[in-house]
Scaffold this motif. Structure first.
Motif, PDB file in Angstrom:
ATOM      1  N   ARG A 182     -12.672  20.444  38.303  1.00 49.97           N
ATOM      2  CA  ARG A 182     -12.665  19.019  38.653  1.00 49.97           C
ATOM      3  C   ARG A 182     -11.688  18.705  39.791  1.00 49.97           C
ATOM      4  N   SER A 183     -10.986  19.714  40.269  1.00 47.17           N
ATOM      5  CA  SER A 183     -10.004  19.489  41.329  1.00 47.17           C
ATOM      6  C   SER A 183     -10.637  19.676  42.701  1.00 47.17           C
ATOM      7  N   GLN A 184      -9.916  19.202  43.714  1.00 46.57           N
ATOM      8  CA  GLN A 184     -10.379  19.338  45.104  1.00 46.57           C
ATOM      9  C   GLN A 184     -10.450  20.799  45.527  1.00 46.57           C
ATOM     10  N   LEU A 185      -9.582  21.633  44.974  1.00 50.34           N
ATOM     11  CA  LEU A 185      -9.549  23.035  45.384  1.00 50.34           C
ATOM     12  C   LEU A 185     -10.765  23.824  44.883  1.00 50.34           C
ATOM     13  N   TRP A 186     -11.494  23.279  43.926  1.00 48.94           N
ATOM     14  CA  TRP A 186     -12.668  23.994  43.421  1.00 48.94           C
ATOM     15  C   TRP A 186     -13.678  24.252  44.544  1.00 48.94           C
ATOM     16  N   LYS A 187     -13.692  23.374  45.530  1.00 48.53           N
ATOM     17  CA  LYS A 187     -14.594  23.562  46.670  1.00 48.53           C
ATOM     18  C   LYS A 187     -14.194  24.783  47.502  1.00 48.53           C
ATOM     19  N   ARG A 188     -12.952  25.209  47.353  1.00 48.75           N
ATOM     20  CA  ARG A 188     -12.447  26.358  48.122  1.00 48.75           C
ATOM     21  C   ARG A 188     -12.341  27.614  47.258  1.00 48.75           C
ATOM     22  N   LYS A 189     -13.034  27.642  46.128  1.00 51.11           N
ATOM     23  CA  LYS A 189     -12.829  28.719  45.153  1.00 51.11           C
ATOM     24  C   LYS A 189     -13.158  30.097  45.700  1.00 51.11           C
ATOM     25  N   ARG A 190     -14.068  30.176  46.673  1.00 50.58           N
ATOM     26  CA  ARG A 190     -14.402  31.505  47.205  1.00 50.58           C
ATOM     27  C   ARG A 190     -13.218  32.136  47.929  1.00 50.58           C
ATOM     28  N   TRP A 191     -12.301  31.312  48.409  1.00 48.61           N
ATOM     29  CA  TRP A 191     -11.113  31.846  49.090  1.00 48.61           C
ATOM     30  C   TRP A 191     -10.090  32.391  48.106  1.00 48.61           C
ATOM     31  N   LEU A 192     -10.239  32.035  46.826  1.00 49.14           N
ATOM     32  CA  LEU A 192      -9.304  32.523  45.832  1.00 49.14           C
ATOM     33  C   LEU A 192      -9.376  34.048  45.701  1.00 49.14           C
ATOM     34  N   THR A 193     -10.559  34.586  45.913  1.00 52.87           N
ATOM     35  CA  THR A 193     -10.734  36.046  45.849  1.00 52.87           C
ATOM     36  C   THR A 193      -9.842  36.741  46.876  1.00 52.87           C
ATOM     37  N   TRP A 194      -9.783  36.169  48.073  1.00 52.84           N
ATOM     38  CA  TRP A 194      -8.942  36.748  49.118  1.00 52.84           C
ATOM     39  C   TRP A 194      -7.469  36.724  48.711  1.00 52.84           C
TER      40      TRP A 194
END
Length: 576
Positions: free
Chosen positions: A233-245
């Motif tokens: 539900r957070s704004q960062l969820w849209k950037r979740k693919r970058w979490l892998t990096w």
């Protein structure tokens, strides 16, 4: 319903976001960190141990760079990062300013990372649309950049005003370093909202550095907070693919140390694993009670404001300016109740998120509440400054008598000498505090940072007064320089060629101090005929100390300020 469609709890005019002069902010931050950092001996236990690992790496070289040691003793706790940075500083600057001073230079780096990360992270979140104050009917609300800058100033000042972190940020321990990496992780998350490549790269560096600083004990709360920040539900969820990096980068940096370390010393790694695993446990009711008792003063004055921010912004809970520091705070707080015995090294992970949340509570406060906080800061820190002066008078002039007697018991054998230069500086800073209070009373500024400046300045002035007026007696009470010199002289007079010295019941802080001051190291070899024993006067009186009989006492000593601790240099064996 979108948070942007709700009525924001922040009420603010552009006057309240008047710019705080940069020189004031920078000068206050510099005075905060420099005071008490230099021109003193390392204090026993953690402060001395951290410095000793750095000095050992320089003097011994080899594996002591990869795996921290205190002389011959493996320091298989936490991680090697502060040893690396400190040893490099000693190597570069030690020949010019001395090893002790050079070993403290990394504290400036840790504080700089913390301060910049808190400021820029809060600024990035504060200028976002979700955080903006209510638009006024006839205009006059602040510009997003001015509003974000005001919040960033307030967050940094509130961090400087946090009581519990004051002393620990000036010690050569993992505490200032782990706080720096958590602050960098917070900034990285704030940056990832709009620039995910940059943000997740610095996030990976921060997470790996936290592991290399304090192992799983320090890294897990920060890693868990970073993962929670990517809640759906957070704004960062849209950037979740970058979490892998970020995860891959973290793993690569950790393995770059772990692989050679695990192949170098099985003993060190086994003890490191033991320390990490044994640190996690279900705390007792007593430990939980102690933690709940200590936290309110440790996090003062930010924790009430942080709780207020969560309540006032509850409809914006998943907005970045609330969710990111809240995720870090929640995971760090939860970790306190999963450790066997939480201490300052864990409490410190609450300081940064509390300061950030507290800053976002300020625009929601009514003017009367803000004025009350201002007055509390004025009264509280005026009282602490007066107390520092009263103690100094009691130390040097034996008045008031009761306070003088209490001080004398803690500094037995100390002969006070007035340093007129330190006295003049202390008087100057006291007058500066009085001038700040008078400015607050006469000018009555509308800028919202006024209360945070009073709190940060008050605590900083109190600390500076303690350093200027009290550092000599505190050094006397907590330093092992004199004892170490006496021991070195006794060894020189009594040690035979090739004879080793074994430490018996010798604490890590004491080992570290003897190494720092006189390069004395002690083995664990049971065949050594010389023994340095640490015991107590009570044990000697009761004859319960080891070697109470059957050994020749070559030297006995201790710090005069400590009426219990005793060191004995013994010779055992048939050839005494």
């Amino acid at each position: 319903m979108s948070p942007l469609s709700l009525s924001t709890p922040a009420r603010l005019t552009s006057v309240a976001t008047a710019k705080l002069p940069r020189l004031i902010l920078l000068g206050l931050a510099l005075a905060y960190i420099v005071a008490g950092l230099f021109m003193r001996d390392p204090w026993k236990t953690d402060d001395a141990v951290g410095l000793a690992t750095m000095i050992t790496a320089i003097r011994e070289g080899g594996i002591t760079w990869l795996l921290p040691q205190v002389g011959h003793l493996a320091h298989a706790e936490e991680g090697p990062l502060i040893t690396w940075v400190g040893a490099i500083c000693i190597w570069l600057f030690g020949p010019f300013i001395g090893d002790i001073t050079a070993g403290r230079l990394p504290n400036l780096l840790w504080f700089g990372i913390t301060a910049m990360s808190v400021w820029y992270g809060t600024y990035l979140l504060g200028r976002r649309a979700e955080a903006q104050p209510l638009a006024l009917p006839f205009g006059g609300e602040p510009e997003p950049r001015d509003y974000g800058r005001m919040l960033a100033d307030a967050a940094l000042l509130l961090l400087l005003a946090t009581v519990g972190i004051l002393q620990r940020t000036h010690e050569t321990t993992v505490v200032p370093a782990i706080m720096a990496w958590q602050a960098l992780a917070f900034y990285s998350l704030a940056r990832s909202v709009d620039r995910p490549a940059t943000g997740t790269t610095t996030l990976g560096i921060a997470l790996a550095a936290s592991f290399l600083t304090r192992g799983w004990v320090g890294a897990l709360p920060i890693m868990a907070g970073a993962l929670l920040a990517f809640y759906p539900r957070s704004q960062l969820w849209k950037r979740k693919r970058w979490l892998t990096w970020a995860i891959v980068l973290t793993a690569v940096l950790i393995l770059a140390w772990w692989i050679p370390a695990s192949q170098s010393s099985e003993y060190w790694i086994r003890n490191w694993k033991t320390w990490n695993l044994s640190s996690f446990a279900v705390p007792t009711v007593h430990d939980i009670g102690r933690t709940l008792r200590d936290l309110p003063w440790y996090l003062w004055p930010t924790w009430p404001l942080a709780l207020l921010a969560i309540w006032r912004w509850r409809a914006w809970l998943y907005a970045p300016h609330i969710w990111l520091p809240l995720a870090m705070l929640a995971c760090s707080a939860l970790a306190l109740f999963g450790l066997e015995e939480a201490s300052d090294s864990e409490y410190v992970l609450l300081a940064v998120p509390c300061a950030v949340l507290a800053a976002f509570s300020l625009p929601t406060l009514r003017r009367g509440v803000v004025n009350t906080l201002d007055w509390f800061a004025v009264m509280c820190f005026s009282l602490t400054a007066a107390t520092a002066w009263l103690g100094w008078v009691a130390l040097h002039f034996n008045w008031p008598a009761q306070i003088s007697r209490n001080i004398a018991r803690q500094t037995a054998g100390y002969e006070p000498v007035i340093s007129w230069f330190a006295f003049a500086l202390a008087l100057l800073f006291t007058l500066a505090w009085i001038a700040l209070v008078v400015w607050r009373l006469r000018v009555r500024p509308q800028a919202l940072w006024r209360g945070t400046v009073l709190s940060a300045s008050g605590l900083t002035v109190t600390w500076i007064l303690l350093v200027l007026l009290w550092q000599p007696p505190v050094d006397y009470a907590r330093s092992y320089r004199t004892v170490s010199g006496q021991l070195a002289q006794a060894l020189e007079q009594n040690r035979r060629p090739g004879e080793c010295v074994r430490g018996l019941s010798l604490g890590s802080g004491q080992r570290a101090s003897f190494l720092i001051f006189n390069n004395l190291t002690f083995t664990f070899d049971a065949k050594c005929t010389l023994i340095l024993q640490q015991t107590t006067n009570q044990s000697l009186r009761d004859s319960t100390a080891a070697y109470s009989d059957g050994a020749t006492v070559l030297w006995q000593g201790g710090r005069r300020a400590d009426r219990q601790e005793v060191f004995r240099l013994l010779r055992v064996g048939s050839n005494r």
